[in-house]
Scaffold this active site. Structure first.
Site, short mmCIF file in Angstrom:
data_model
loop_
_atom_site.label_atom_id
_atom_site.label_comp_id
_atom_site.label_asym_id
_atom_site.label_seq_id
_atom_site.Cartn_x
_atom_site.Cartn_y
_atom_site.Cartn_z
CG HIS A 163 43.54 34.50 39.96
ND1 HIS A 163 44.04 34.39 38.69
CD2 HIS A 163 42.93 33.32 40.24
CE1 HIS A 163 43.77 33.19 38.21
NE2 HIS A 163 43.08 32.52 39.13
CB CYS A 179 40.83 30.49 40.33
SG CYS A 179 41.66 29.92 41.83
#
Length: 203
Positions: A163, A179
């Site tokens: 992301h 992440c």
């Protein structure tokens, strides 16, 4: 500082997240969806026999990790903190700097794939995260306070994403809870190239 559902105090949230990681309370499946976990001093712990450019990115070949580039291939190198992308016929190759997890216990490696693409993603804490931090918001809408930036590629591993981020200080550092973060302009380009079904390998 208090975090309520109306005002998301990002600094308080990041500080609390970093504190939990430092206390050893984080687990990959619980905290991976929360990308920000503080900053660390950049080290140069790249394998000495790897070919590197000035940014210390390792030169990697897709053939060492994928049997084919059907649907495209994303290789995340957590050592040099870089993401490599090849399209189906290898006519397009991209290399992006990334943020990576703050610690080894939060780092997941292996094979997965893109299962969903989201523009202007929202964010919500996992149930375990919320139980430990009831003051955290139940939901953060898209916008400048959202930890996932302007685009997100959801992986088949629950709570794991590639992301963007609005906090550009985090790129190139160990700063996430699992992440992989990119500059917003880079995730927007990758978002346009990757497909649902694009292969992903983290090493």
């Amino acid at each position: 500082m208090t975090i309520n559902s109306k005002t998301f105090d990002r600094r308080a949230f990041l500080g609390a997240a970093a504190g939990l990681v430092g206390a050893g309370l984080a687990a990959p499946a619980v905290f991976a969806q929360t990308p920000d976990a503080g900053l660390e001093t950049i080290d140069n712990s790249i394998n000495s026999n790897a070919h590197r450019n000035i940014s210390s990115f390792r030169e990697l070949d897709w053939r060492d990790y994928f049997s084919t580039t059907t649907n495209g291939a994303i290789l995340v190198d957590t050592v040099s903190r870089a993401l490599h992308y090849w399209n189906d016929d290898q006519s397009v190759y991209k290399l992006y700097p990334t943020s990576v997890p703050v610690s080894e216990d939060l780092t997941r490696r292996g094979r997965t794939e893109v299962i969903r693409k989201v523009e202007n993603p929202t964010w919500a804490p996992t149930p375990s995260m919320k139980a430990r931090n009831p003051e955290w918001p139940d939901f953060v809408p898209a916008g400048p306070d959202n930890p996932l930036g302007t685009r997100a590629l959801y992986l088949s591993w629950q709570y794991y994403r590639i992301h963007g981020t609005h906090d550009t200080r985090k790129i190139g550092r160990k700063s996430s809870n699992g992440c992989i973060g990119l500059y917003n302009q880079h995730i927007e380009e990758l978002y346009s190239l990757a497909k649902v079904g694009t292969q992903v390998v983290l090493v």
